[in-house]
Design a protein around this motif. Structure first.
Motif, PDB file in Angstrom:
ATOM      1  N   UNK A  90       6.418   3.402   5.701  1.00  0.00           N
ATOM      2  CA  UNK A  90       6.148   2.281   4.799  1.00  0.00           C
ATOM      3  C   UNK A  90       6.626   0.996   5.471  1.00  0.00           C
ATOM      4  N   UNK A  91       5.671   0.141   5.803  1.00  0.00           N
ATOM      5  CA  UNK A  91       6.046  -1.168   6.341  1.00  0.00           C
ATOM      6  C   UNK A  91       6.294  -2.099   5.157  1.00  0.00           C
ATOM      7  N   UNK A  92       7.503  -2.659   5.078  1.00  0.00           N
ATOM      8  CA  UNK A  92       7.823  -3.537   3.952  1.00  0.00           C
ATOM      9  C   UNK A  92       8.187  -4.922   4.461  1.00  0.00           C
ATOM     10  N   UNK A  93       7.615  -5.949   3.841  1.00  0.00           N
ATOM     11  CA  UNK A  93       7.926  -7.299   4.300  1.00  0.00           C
ATOM     12  C   UNK A  93       9.342  -7.659   3.859  1.00  0.00           C
ATOM     13  N   UNK A  94       9.967  -8.471   4.639  1.00  0.00           N
ATOM     14  CA  UNK A  94      11.374  -8.789   4.476  1.00  0.00           C
ATOM     15  C   UNK A  94      11.663  -9.474   3.146  1.00  0.00           C
TER      16      UNK A  94
ATOM     17  N   UNK B  56      11.131   3.782   5.822  1.00  0.00           N
ATOM     18  CA  UNK B  56      10.853   2.369   5.580  1.00  0.00           C
ATOM     19  C   UNK B  56      11.099   1.566   6.854  1.00  0.00           C
ATOM     20  N   UNK B  57      10.124   0.721   7.213  1.00  0.00           N
ATOM     21  CA  UNK B  57      10.285  -0.146   8.378  1.00  0.00           C
ATOM     22  C   UNK B  57      10.211  -1.582   7.889  1.00  0.00           C
ATOM     23  N   UNK B  58      11.266  -2.340   8.128  1.00  0.00           N
ATOM     24  CA  UNK B  58      11.288  -3.718   7.636  1.00  0.00           C
ATOM     25  C   UNK B  58      10.610  -4.630   8.651  1.00  0.00           C
ATOM     26  N   UNK B  59       9.670  -5.429   8.173  1.00  0.00           N
ATOM     27  CA  UNK B  59       9.001  -6.407   9.042  1.00  0.00           C
ATOM     28  C   UNK B  59       9.127  -7.779   8.371  1.00  0.00           C
TER      29      UNK B  59
ATOM     30  N   UNK C 154       6.876 -10.046   7.830  1.00  0.00           N
ATOM     31  CA  UNK C 154       5.753 -10.379   6.949  1.00  0.00           C
ATOM     32  C   UNK C 154       4.750  -9.245   7.064  1.00  0.00           C
ATOM     33  N   UNK C 155       4.029  -8.983   5.999  1.00  0.00           N
ATOM     34  CA  UNK C 155       3.027  -7.908   6.104  1.00  0.00           C
ATOM     35  C   UNK C 155       1.986  -8.241   7.185  1.00  0.00           C
ATOM     36  N   UNK C 156       1.842  -9.539   7.497  1.00  0.00           N
ATOM     37  CA  UNK C 156       0.881  -9.918   8.531  1.00  0.00           C
ATOM     38  C   UNK C 156       1.362  -9.529   9.923  1.00  0.00           C
ATOM     39  N   UNK C 157       2.654  -9.240  10.053  1.00  0.00           N
ATOM     40  CA  UNK C 157       3.108  -8.805  11.379  1.00  0.00           C
ATOM     41  C   UNK C 157       2.934  -7.300  11.569  1.00  0.00           C
ATOM     42  N   UNK C 158       2.393  -6.630  10.541  1.00  0.00           N
ATOM     43  CA  UNK C 158       2.010  -5.232  10.736  1.00  0.00           C
ATOM     44  C   UNK C 158       0.658  -5.242  11.445  1.00  0.00           C
ATOM     45  N   UNK C 159       0.709  -5.131  12.747  1.00  0.00           N
ATOM     46  CA  UNK C 159      -0.555  -5.151  13.474  1.00  0.00           C
ATOM     47  C   UNK C 159      -1.361  -3.918  13.097  1.00  0.00           C
ATOM     48  N   UNK C 160      -2.650  -4.090  12.936  1.00  0.00           N
ATOM     49  CA  UNK C 160      -3.503  -2.927  12.649  1.00  0.00           C
ATOM     50  C   UNK C 160      -3.285  -1.817  13.674  1.00  0.00           C
ATOM     51  N   UNK C 161      -2.935  -2.203  14.918  1.00  0.00           N
ATOM     52  CA  UNK C 161      -2.671  -1.207  15.959  1.00  0.00           C
ATOM     53  C   UNK C 161      -1.568  -0.233  15.550  1.00  0.00           C
TER      54      UNK C 161
ATOM     55  N   UNK D 168      -1.320   9.576  15.914  1.00  0.00           N
ATOM     56  CA  UNK D 168      -0.287  10.456  16.468  1.00  0.00           C
ATOM     57  C   UNK D 168       0.173  11.511  15.471  1.00  0.00           C
ATOM     58  N   UNK D 169      -0.463  11.554  14.329  1.00  0.00           N
ATOM     59  CA  UNK D 169      -0.169  12.657  13.417  1.00  0.00           C
ATOM     60  C   UNK D 169       0.691  12.312  12.215  1.00  0.00           C
ATOM     61  N   UNK D 170       1.071  11.039  12.030  1.00  0.00           N
ATOM     62  CA  UNK D 170       1.773  10.624  10.807  1.00  0.00           C
ATOM     63  C   UNK D 170       0.816  10.834   9.630  1.00  0.00           C
ATOM     64  N   UNK D 171       1.355  11.341   8.508  1.00  0.00           N
ATOM     65  CA  UNK D 171       0.441  11.737   7.436  1.00  0.00           C
ATOM     66  C   UNK D 171      -0.058  10.575   6.588  1.00  0.00           C
ATOM     67  N   UNK D 172       0.744   9.525   6.494  1.00  0.00           N
ATOM     68  CA  UNK D 172       0.284   8.403   5.694  1.00  0.00           C
ATOM     69  C   UNK D 172       1.025   7.130   6.052  1.00  0.00           C
ATOM     70  N   UNK D 173       0.369   5.982   5.886  1.00  0.00           N
ATOM     71  CA  UNK D 173       1.006   4.699   6.184  1.00  0.00           C
ATOM     72  C   UNK D 173       0.816   3.754   4.994  1.00  0.00           C
ATOM     73  N   UNK D 174       1.931   3.219   4.526  1.00  0.00           N
ATOM     74  CA  UNK D 174       1.902   2.239   3.441  1.00  0.00           C
ATOM     75  C   UNK D 174       2.188   0.868   4.029  1.00  0.00           C
ATOM     76  N   UNK D 175       1.428  -0.126   3.624  1.00  0.00           N
ATOM     77  CA  UNK D 175       1.770  -1.493   4.006  1.00  0.00           C
ATOM     78  C   UNK D 175       2.041  -2.258   2.718  1.00  0.00           C
TER      79      UNK D 175
END
Lengths: 678, 139, 244
Positions: free
Chosen positions: B10-14, B37-40, B42-49, B57-64
């Motif tokens: 889960x990418x969470x904006x600061x 949980x990964x703190x970033x 801004x949600x815009x810094x979650x690069x689509x990459x 790579x096999x992660x089952x799900x990604x939340x932004x």
């Protein structure tokens, strides 16, 4: 402002792809694929796309240099050439012409190799001329000369597209010959069955039908095993064997002991997989074999090549479209350097130096007396240097200080030499040892021809000038010949050199620059009207009947012991090329594979407590290097793999210089080694 | 499928979502433990990459997770995210990865309970989908 | 332009007064990619380029981003042959002004896309995994692409594509297809230059359709701003910040 696109031939592997070099105001700015080229089909690999990157690198040698007080100092061409002539003449007078050896180069053009061997034979009076084919396909040349009468790829690169079965062994084709690998992929897409026999998993073996992993050094065993299966199951092409070959009974006698159980015990290949591979290969009509260093670089390399030839002949998979035995040659012009006579026992066109008729032919053409005894091979020359019998060497474009086996001893041998001259484009490890260094022009800076692995003679066209005072190798060789007082070195262009070479080399008799400017010609091309030869041995073998050679498995010269429990094998990766002089100066290639590594199986690593990425020391009886461990399941238990590109951890510090007695090829593919945490 | 424990990022904006996660934490709201949980910033810094790489790579799900539209600390950062993520889902879909493995939502600093709900629902959704098939694919 | 040289078809830049030679328009070289490389070496004057419809669109993407000055380019419109249109499954083959060739009908559908759309996700994934496994990391798809113009390529970043990974894995082509989603003009050069013959143009076409569905956007229009560069209300955003 000027912008041009110059069509030329790639300087990397032996596939012979053509592409355009983009030149803007004398700068090389890029590479554009040639869409109409019948070899590359408008596609290139990552090395091809970066082939312009090293050409104008600041490290290029720009001036001649002479060693003074341990330092290489810039001098004029006049001074450098005078020194070479003076030293060479002195040594020749004192110790005789055979105290000097010349190394030709698989990176130089056909014309240059022709001149270099002529320089050795006509100007210096010795047959001591050789080049790095000694380290790669010398055993192919000797083995296939015995079996078929011609040591070249029997079929052509485009034929891989239509193969229905391809047996690949000892070749990591997608990495070492990417554009040949791409054709195999196309065959695969069309439904061809691909069989890979290799101790490692390669990018191709991972998507092949059958991936067999043999213990390094046990190849004759599985090949003979396959032949036995083919005989036992009645899959022999009886008609072909009867009409086209001889000595089949001897072969039968030898292979009868290679039962599937025995082969499995020796090689580690499960018997049912070997049976499946044998059936697939024998039953498919269009079945090709491709092999490379994994077969040739053994102390019984010639026998191994003969065993492969046996396999192709038993099934009759030779002399027809999309079949044959296809050695893949690794350097852009290693085929041509052999064709042009850069070998100690053979004149251009594989004419023997000890055959009085050939000797007389060349003496008449060159207007000099020639030596009649075969000269020293590269590997033997180094041994002679060590023993103090060989006094001087002139090396054109080879980096023996990385490429040759057992570097520790080689370095001593090189240091024993009274005189060493090196002609190269970069200050290589070998050039650092030289007394005189001459700056040469690279592929983009001269005209000439390369002969690709499938015998196609392809043109190089000059795109830019050499840097500084550097000169093309053919200019240097002509100049040296003249200064040594020999006739026959007055050439004003590579085209003129090719005209002379063609007149003396039957396979090349029909070749001239005008013809190959517009079309792909493959040798043999005996007349100016001849359209070249795609498939060899169609009606009969070059030597008449194909000869079955009964060869037996023999263990490698060095087997794992308690102290050195691993089998070390070496090879290439996709991004680097040979000793790295060019690729390591190409940023995009260096970015991909910047440092040396050793591949080790996960279970072996676990047992030794080695983690992925950790630094380890790998040692053999001859030396030790430190490098990063790459823990992987892509190599079999008990074996390790090191690419040989990296000077900072040169795999050849460890390799064994044991030689195949027939071809003198060293056993680069197998030696015993140990691994420990550094 | 009961013993399938998905691995979820889960990418969470600061400024919003991470604070929301924090609130959920101090409020002792119960949540499934599968989420990293990964703190970033801004949600815009979650690069689509990142999303593509994680799933391939096999992660089952990604939340932004980012701030609600209008609340972005950087004014329009979450507008970018809102524009990008539907396209990332299309890339996933066209290559055969279920686009539901990627989810975009907005959680403010005050929405501890919403955070709990988003996480719980997403974990349930992923559990229904089963393991990421790319776990088993060796390249 | 392209012309006959050494029995092959070669790209060429001809200066005023120079002999043109025998022009060939049957082999589709990606001239805009070549133009990008040599553009900075031709500091003055106008450059005429043979432009197919897709080249026109590529130029629009480049001029929009100030990589090339539109005023310096003279377009010589080339209408593609029927055969070429079929090969590219091209739905928009006629340039705004036709100077060479006869306009031909578009080919509106790509059979492979339609086949893939009908497959289950599992089967579709299997298809692409098989295709991407053939990738040998030559970077031809980026090298030859007319609208791949980033100074630092994301595919050369170790975080996303580890060094020496062959094949580079599924994410390589997925990341690339996301990156091209608001630029790709479907010229098909990636597919033509792929040694492994991965159907990259089909993948591009599938995503172009998605882009059109989601935002109604089609790359290649010199005036339209990419939806990835606007707010939800459609206002144009500043360039992306490289720091984050």
């Amino acid at each position: 402002m000027s912008v041009k696109h110059v069509l030329t031939t790639c300087p990397y592997c032996g596939t012979g792809c053509n592409f355009f070099l983009q030149v803007a105001d004398g700068r090389l700015v890029g590479v554009v694929p040639c869409k109409t080229d019948e070899i590359s089909l408008g596609r290139l690999c990552i090395k091809g796309y970066n082939a312009h990157a090293f050409v104008q690198h600041p490290d290029r040698l720009k001036h001649p240099m002479i060693r003074e007080g341990g330092q290489l100092k810039q001098v004029t061409w006049e001074q450098a050439m005078d020194r070479i002539v003076k030293e060479v003449t002195r040594i020749r007078e004192k110790f005789g012409p055979d105290s000097i050896a010349v190394l030709a180069s698989a990176k130089c053009t056909n014309e240059e190799n022709y001149l270099i061997q002529k320089l050795a034979r006509a100007a210096l009076g010795t047959n001591n001329v050789d080049h790095c084919a000694r380290l790669c396909h010398a055993s192919t040349v000797s083995g296939l000369l015995y079996s078929f009468g011609s040591g070249a790829m029997t079929n052509t690169i485009p034929e891989f597209d239509n193969a229905e079965c391809i047996l690949i062994t000892g070749s990591n084709t997608l990495e070492a010959h990417p554009m040949i690998g791409a054709r195999m992929l196309r065959a695969l897409d069309k439904g061809a069955k691909i069989i890979v026999v290799d101790p490692r998993e390669t990018p191709l073996s991972r998507i092949s039908h059958l991936s067999l992993h043999q213990r390094p050094g046990t190849d004759i065993s599985w090949i003979n095993g396959m032949i036995k299966i083919i005989i036992d199951e009645g899959l022999v092409n009886e008609e072909f064997v009867k009409q086209r070959t001889t000595a089949f009974d001897e072969l039968k006698e030898v292979v009868k002991d290679y039962t599937a159980e025995k082969v499995e015990a020796t090689t580690g290949i499960p018997r049912e997989k070997l049976v499946e591979a044998a059936r697939l290969y024998a039953k498919t009509e269009k079945a090709m074999i491709a092999y490379a260093m994994g077969i040739t670089q053994h102390s019984n390399g010639t026998n191994l090549v003969k065993a492969m030839a046996n396999l192709a002949m038993v099934t009759g998979h030779i002399g027809k479209e999309s079949t044959g035995l296809n050695p893949l040659r690794g350097q852009c012009n290693v085929q041509g350097a052999c064709d042009a006579g850069g070998l100690p026992n053979l004149f251009p066109g594989y004419q023997r130096v000890d055959d009085p008729e050939s000797k007389a032919k060349f003496e008449k053409a060159w207007g000099v007396q020639l030596p009649g005894n075969p000269g020293l091979t590269l590997t033997c020359a180094m041994k002679e240097a060590m023993a103090g019998k060989l006094k001087a060497m002139i090396i054109f474009g080879e980096n023996v200080m990385i490429s040759d086996p057992d570097l520790g001893h080689l370095e001593e041998a090189i240091e024993e030499l009274e005189f060493l001259a090196v002609v190269d484009i970069f200050p290589t490890e070998t050039a650092q040892k030289a007394h005189v260094v001459l700056p040469a022009g690279c592929y983009a800076e001269k005209d000439g021809t390369f002969t690709s692995t499938d015998r196609a003679i392809r043109l190089l066209r000059k795109a830019v000038d050499p840097p500084g005072e550097a000169r093309a190798d053919w200019v240097i060789a002509c100049d040296l010949g003249k200064r040594l007082g020999s006739p026959g070195f007055d050439f004003s262009s590579p085209a003129e050199v090719m005209a002379e070479m063609a007149s003396l080399t039957p396979q090349y008799a029909g070749i001239d620059f005008g013809r190959i400017d517009k079309q792909v010609l493959r040798w043999p091309c005996p007349t100016k009207e001849h359209q070249g030869t795609r498939i060899l041995h169609t009606q009969k073998f070059t030597k008449g009947l194909g000869v079955f050679a009964p060869v037996e498995h023999a263990p490698p010269m060095e087997e794992p012991s308690e102290e050195y429990p691993f089998i070390l094998t070496t090879g290439r990766n996709l991004f680097q090329y040979h000793t790295g002089t060019m690729t390591r100066r190409s940023p995009k290639l260096e970015r991909e594979a910047p440092e040396p590594y050793v591949e080790i199986n996960g279970s072996d690593a676990k047992r030794l407590g080695i983690n992925d990425g950790e630094r380890v020391a790998v040692s053999s009886k001859r030396g030790s290097i430190t490098l990063k461990a790459r823990v992987t399941d892509r190599i079999i238990l008990g074996s390790i793999f090191i690419p040989f590109h990296y000077a900072e951890a040169a795999a050849n510090r460890l390799t064994n210089a044991a030689l195949d007695p027939i071809s003198n090829i060293p056993e680069l593919k197998v030696c015993a080694a140990k691994v420990a945490k550094a | 499928m009961t013993d399938f424990r998905p691995t979820i990022l889960a990418f969470c904006c600061n400024w919003c979502s991470y604070a929301g996660a924090d609130l959920a934490g101090v409020s002792r709201l119960q949540m499934p433990p599968n989420v990293h949980v990964i703190r970033v910033m801004c949600s815009a810094s979650v690069k689509p990459e990142y999303v593509i790489k994680a799933l391939s790579q096999g992660i089952d799900g990604v939340l932004v997770l980012g701030c609600h539209i209008g609340d972005c600390h950087y004014m329009t950062g979450n507008h970018r995210t809102a524009k990008r993520m539907p396209l990332v889902q299309k890339v996933l879909k066209e290559t055969g990865i279920d686009e539901k493995r990627m989810k975009l939502d907005w959680v403010s600093a005050a929405e501890g309970e919403k955070f709990q709900k988003v996480i719980t629902d997403f974990v349930q959704d992923i559990q229904k989908l089963g393991p990421n098939p790319l776990r088993e694919v060796k390249f | 332009m392209m012309r006959e040289e050494h029995g092959n078809v070669a790209p060429a830049l001809i200066s005023k007064g120079e002999d043109v030679g025998e022009i060939r328009v049957d082999i589709p070289y990606q001239l805009i990619t070549i133009l990008e490389t040599i553009y900075s070496w031709v500091p003055k004057g106008k450059i005429a380029v043979i432009t197919r419809r897709c080249d026109e669109k590529a130029l629009a993407e480049l001029t929009k981003r100030n990589y090339i000055d539109e005023k310096r380019i003279i377009k010589i419109g080339l209408a593609c042959s029927k055969e070429q249109i079929a090969k590219c499954r091209c739905s928009d083959p006629v340039p705004s002004k036709v100077d060479i060739g006869e306009p031909n009908e578009p080919v509106p559908k790509d059979d492979l896309s339609e086949r893939l759309a009908k497959l289950s996700p599992e089967e579709r994934l299997k298809f692409w995994v098989k295709q991407f496994r053939k990738c040998n990391k030559c970077f031809a798809c980026t090298h030859n692409c007319p609208v791949c113009f980033c100074d630092d390529c994301v595919l050369e970043e170790r975080t996303f594509v580890p060094e020496q990974s062959i094949p580079p894995g599924l994410s390589f082509h997925m990341i690339r297809s996301y990156h091209m989603i608001d630029k790709c003009i479907e010229c098909g050069e990636c597919e033509r230059s792929c040694p492994a013959e991965i159907p990259l143009l089909t993948l591009r076409k599938m995503l172009a359709k998605d882009m059109k569905e989601v935002y109604g956007y089609v790359p290649g229009d010199p005036k339209a701003v990419s939806p990835l560069n606007t707010t939800l209300e459609g206002e144009t955003l500043e360039d992306e910040c490289d720091e984050c």
